[in-house]
Motif scaffolding. Sequence first.
Motif, short mmCIF file in Angstrom:
data_model
loop_
_atom_site.label_atom_id
_atom_site.label_comp_id
_atom_site.label_asym_id
_atom_site.label_seq_id
_atom_site.Cartn_x
_atom_site.Cartn_y
_atom_site.Cartn_z
N THR A 47 0.80 -1.23 0.00
CA THR A 47 0.00 0.00 0.00
C THR A 47 0.84 1.28 0.00
O THR A 47 1.97 1.29 0.49
N ARG A 52 -6.69 9.00 4.31
CA ARG A 52 -7.47 10.01 3.59
C ARG A 52 -8.95 9.93 3.93
O ARG A 52 -9.57 8.88 3.74
N ARG A 56 -14.09 10.86 -0.12
CA ARG A 56 -14.64 9.51 0.10
C ARG A 56 -16.07 9.43 -0.41
O ARG A 56 -16.78 10.44 -0.41
N SER A 64 -15.01 6.71 8.06
CA SER A 64 -13.69 7.27 7.73
C SER A 64 -13.31 8.36 8.74
O SER A 64 -12.14 8.44 9.16
N GLN A 89 -4.19 16.03 2.91
CA GLN A 89 -4.28 15.50 1.54
C GLN A 89 -5.05 16.51 0.73
O GLN A 89 -6.02 17.12 1.22
N ASP A 145 -5.87 14.94 7.21
CA ASP A 145 -5.42 13.71 6.56
C ASP A 145 -3.89 13.64 6.56
O ASP A 145 -3.22 14.57 7.00
N SER A 241 -3.15 14.72 -4.91
CA SER A 241 -3.76 14.03 -6.06
C SER A 241 -4.31 15.12 -6.97
O SER A 241 -4.29 16.30 -6.63
N SER A 248 -1.25 10.08 -7.34
CA SER A 248 -1.14 10.41 -5.92
C SER A 248 0.36 10.55 -5.67
O SER A 248 1.15 9.69 -6.07
N TYR A 333 -11.92 -3.59 -0.30
CA TYR A 333 -11.64 -2.18 0.01
C TYR A 333 -11.26 -1.36 -1.22
O TYR A 333 -11.09 -0.14 -1.13
N HIS A 336 -8.76 1.68 -1.23
CA HIS A 336 -8.70 2.73 -0.22
C HIS A 336 -9.03 2.21 1.18
O HIS A 336 -9.65 2.91 1.98
N GLN A 339 -6.82 3.40 5.29
CA GLN A 339 -7.27 4.41 6.27
C GLN A 339 -8.33 3.83 7.21
O GLN A 339 -8.44 4.23 8.37
#
Length: 376
Positions: A47, A52, A56, A64, A89, A145, A241, A248, A333, A336, A339
């Motif tokens: 990963t 982040r 989302r 999150s 982020q 983030d 990003s 990213s 997932y 993502h 997180q």
Amino acid sequence: MNREGFDVAVIGGGLHGLSAALHLARAGSRTVVIERHWTGRHASGATAAGVRTLNRDIAEIPISLEAMEMWHRMASIVGDDCGFKAHGQMRVAEREEHMPALLQREARVRALGYTHEEMIDAAELRRLVPALSPHCLGALISRQDGAADPHRTIAAFRRACEREGVTIAEGCGVTSAERRDGDWHLSCGSRRFTASAVVNAAGAWAARVAALFGDEIELGLRASMMIATERVAPLLKPVVSVVGRALSFKQSDQGTLVIGGGLQGSAQLDRARSSVHFSVLAKGAKAASDLFPVVRGARIARCWTGIEAQTRDHLPVIGVSPNAAGLFHTFGYSGHGFQLVPVVGAIVADLVTEGRTSRAIGAFAPERLMQGRAAA
Ligand SMILES: Cc1cc2nc3c(=O)[nH]c(=O)nc-3n(C[C@H](O)[C@H](O)[C@H](O)COP(=O)(O)OP(=O)(O)OC[C@H]3O[C@@H](n4cnc5c(N)ncnc54)[C@H](O)[C@@H]3O)c2cc1C
């Protein structure tokens, strides 16, 4: 044949399996993590470790945000901060036509009562990331983030599990599951495990594991690619990003530039292998050097891929099996999931030990991917 008996068997020793096991052990369950290779061998070890809440899916925002609160006190959960740094982020607009989507996103999230996503103008963008190309116009930012160190995170979760008495069985691939006398009997080569509850945290192989228990779940696959460069002088702190491109971009504590963003290689599930497509990866390098012209001469030190399950709506599968008594799913997932690791472990522990959770997980129900084949 020796049978090893537990309350809960977690299949898969990635971060989601380890987090579930940790919370289960803290809730008083005798827990084993059964891992085919070694902990962190697949997506969790490959990963980018971005942490982040930004951008989302709306359904993921509540868990999150709770996960983010946990990341900010990670040392109190696993005894180490996992290298987490909250430098923010941001999602950058390069052209005028990219701005409306970011502004609309900010307005939508604010209308729902969330304040973690904020629009910034070109001047603030340049203040935060001076190395960014001057053609960039603004960004959506989530200032709380950041990013963590993936290998430190795996080691910390594993050590925390071991301190809580979790058994970790590596080199054990589960190949069959049978329900007898109220327990699941799992076979892994020459070893046998018995548990009244099973957590399926098998990542890219989760649909195959679900099928061992009679759950037919539609699941896709992704093999995201990453680049790490040689070390360069300090360049930026936030993770960047960009709208309209798969990029990213961040800098590690050691100075390497870590470039990802979801560009896809290829994966072979049977061989548990994935491969880099260099011509596709070149697009990521090009996007990085367009946004950060100063990195044009940086040499690539290594690139890699990681295999992960992807659902058709890109939301995870978190919930109780509708078919198999005592089976709980946590996978899918879709690029993502790092997180979400701390909070989903707590959710799974709630489901297994209490039969319910106070968190909003309806959108993640396994039934949505079972096409009417659930609950015979
Ligand atoms: C290149 C890349 C970059 C990413 N970047 C980010 C990011 O920046 N931010 C973010 O939030 N997320 C990111 N992700 C996603 C995130 O890393 C994953 O969502 C997360 O690590 C998934 O963890 P997991 O435990 O579900 O899966 P995994 O870590 O893949 O663990 C599943 C485990 O199950 C084991 N297993 C499978 N079948 C069996 C069996 N039959 N018996 C026993 N064991 C079995 C496997 O060997 C594997 O170790 C990225 C993913 C990749 C690949």
